[in-house]
Design an enzyme around this catalytic site. Sequence first.
Site, PDB file in Angstrom:
ATOM      1  N   ASP A 187       0.819  -1.223   0.000  1.00  0.00           N
ATOM      2  CA  ASP A 187       0.000   0.000   0.000  1.00  0.00           C
ATOM      3  C   ASP A 187       0.850   1.269   0.000  1.00  0.00           C
ATOM      4  O   ASP A 187       0.308   2.380  -0.086  1.00  0.00           O
ATOM      5  CB  ASP A 187      -0.919   0.027   1.230  1.00  0.00           C
ATOM      6  CG  ASP A 187      -2.049  -0.992   1.115  1.00  0.00           C
ATOM      7  OD1 ASP A 187      -2.311  -1.467  -0.015  1.00  0.00           O
ATOM      8  OD2 ASP A 187      -2.654  -1.310   2.145  1.00  0.00           O
ATOM      9  N   ARG A 190      -2.635   1.844  -9.711  1.00  0.00           N
ATOM     10  CA  ARG A 190      -1.655   2.746  -9.074  1.00  0.00           C
ATOM     11  C   ARG A 190      -0.358   2.897  -9.861  1.00  0.00           C
ATOM     12  O   ARG A 190       0.369   3.871  -9.659  1.00  0.00           O
ATOM     13  CB  ARG A 190      -1.354   2.279  -7.640  1.00  0.00           C
ATOM     14  CG  ARG A 190      -2.505   2.605  -6.715  1.00  0.00           C
ATOM     15  CD  ARG A 190      -2.215   2.315  -5.264  1.00  0.00           C
ATOM     16  NE  ARG A 190      -3.345   2.783  -4.455  1.00  0.00           N
ATOM     17  CZ  ARG A 190      -3.657   2.319  -3.254  1.00  0.00           C
ATOM     18  NH1 ARG A 190      -2.924   1.359  -2.700  1.00  0.00           N
ATOM     19  NH2 ARG A 190      -4.683   2.809  -2.595  1.00  0.00           N
TER      20      ARG A 190
HETATM   21  C1  S3P Z   1      -5.408  -5.504   3.265  1.00  0.00           C
HETATM   22  C2  S3P Z   1      -4.677  -6.255   2.381  1.00  0.00           C
HETATM   23  C3  S3P Z   1      -4.051  -5.693   1.178  1.00  0.00           C
HETATM   24  C4  S3P Z   1      -3.981  -4.188   1.218  1.00  0.00           C
HETATM   25  C5  S3P Z   1      -5.253  -3.581   1.682  1.00  0.00           C
HETATM   26  C6  S3P Z   1      -5.579  -4.055   3.088  1.00  0.00           C
HETATM   27  C7  S3P Z   1      -6.006  -6.158   4.442  1.00  0.00           C
HETATM   28  O1  S3P Z   1      -4.807  -6.074   0.034  1.00  0.00           O
HETATM   29  O2  S3P Z   1      -3.650  -3.682  -0.058  1.00  0.00           O
HETATM   30  O3  S3P Z   1      -5.173  -2.169   1.701  1.00  0.00           O
HETATM   31  O4  S3P Z   1      -6.407  -5.448   5.394  1.00  0.00           O
HETATM   32  O5  S3P Z   1      -6.081  -7.393   4.449  1.00  0.00           O
HETATM   33  P1  S3P Z   1      -4.537  -7.461  -0.759  1.00  0.00           P
HETATM   34  O6  S3P Z   1      -4.963  -8.569   0.099  1.00  0.00           O
HETATM   35  O7  S3P Z   1      -5.371  -7.332  -2.003  1.00  0.00           O
HETATM   36  O8  S3P Z   1      -3.067  -7.465  -1.055  1.00  0.00           O
END
Ligand code: S3P
Length: 439
Positions: A320, A351
Amino acid sequence: MSDLVFKVTPGGKLSGDIRVPGDKSISHRSIILGSIADGITTVEGFLEGEDSLATLEAFRAMGVQIDDVVAGKTTIQGVGLHGLKPPAGSLYLGNSGTSMRLLCGLLAAQAFPTVLTGDKSLSSRPMRRVTDPLTEMGANIVLQEGGVAPIHISAGKLHPIIYDLPVASAQIKSCLLLASLYTDSADGSSQITEPAPCRDHTERMLRGFGYEIGTQGARISITGGGSLSGCHIDVPADISSAAFFLVGASIAEGSDLLLRHVGINPTRTGVINILLAMGADISIENPGEVGGEPVADIRVKYAPLKGIEIPLDQVPLAIDEFPALFIAAACAQGTTTLSGAEELRVKESDRIQVMADGLATLGVTHVVKDDGIIIEGGTLGGGEINSHGDHRIAMAFTMAGLKATKEISIHDCHNVATSFPGFTDLAGKTGISLEYAEK
Ligand code: S3P
């Protein structure tokens, strides 16, 4: 909706002693697990952002009594694993992919049907990554053409799954862990293997609620049929929000900033590791642990950065934080290369492309790749940036203003409120000349 525009006057440095809002991932999970636990869960440090509040409202709509959040504190009257009630209408989850994907796992196991909806961005994000394995577990889920929300879930009887995650995604992992809580222990355990470590807040929090799960290397095993006991959760400050200030202070000469009580779970600290490799001056002070999550104060001072090849193993640990890191790369001396980050294309916006377009506006030389980007550090100009409603793009370009030679206007900034309420105030307080206006 009107356009919220951030206008950043070039220059400045960051200083002070601040605490950024609570961790978004942990805040979501505190509501989800607190709601299905037996007994009372108290939460402090909760993120009062639109995303985590959408999760809170969804559980209220399913009959869970949750106090209004006051100064980051709330109390959840857990209803137990089988105590959720059918909601009166569809559950609107705003911009939150985490909420939608985790809830798919939980709701697929309920005895009542649900419909999950979201905003324009969330309604274009891929959902088959969770609904395919859930269907394998016995779930009844219908998506729209293209594999997107609204998601229609009807009652299903789930059985355990043995699953290798195709991507290092904590959302898929957590979705399947939640679904597995509802499987019959007589059917065995679910075993979920991740291709690379990704955030493990669900595993840590399940243990905090007294639910046993096993981890053997990359494999997590969980057996259904247990129960969760309400507990207290102290949500650390979000390292993903701190990241903007880590980058801002690193690029702006004379900066010296202290960020308090930040979560430094090793599955989230890619941004620190990458900035350190680029030459940043970051130190960890007062390390400790709250509710099974490591925390620390982080001091960051200006330091000249150099371009690097970002190690592949750091990509899921900083997933992120790349919008902010792209700005660090644009201000570094030399070339920074990111590969293995195709997941960035399916976040709140694409992004890679949206950041590349903004960097082009600022005159930063770069090459877009399918799975990343190559950025040549240099001088940043100014201009009009479109954040495409992506909170992290808006905040990343706000930090770019510290090194820009001309004013930067960033458009479509409303969604900053999804993860970072109070961002504009905190940016101003620490030294950024930021004005905002509805257009
Ligand atoms: C998150 C996992 C991530 C991250 C998101 C929050 C989470 O996504 O990008 O902002 O809280 O489990 P992905 O599981 O798609 O990588």
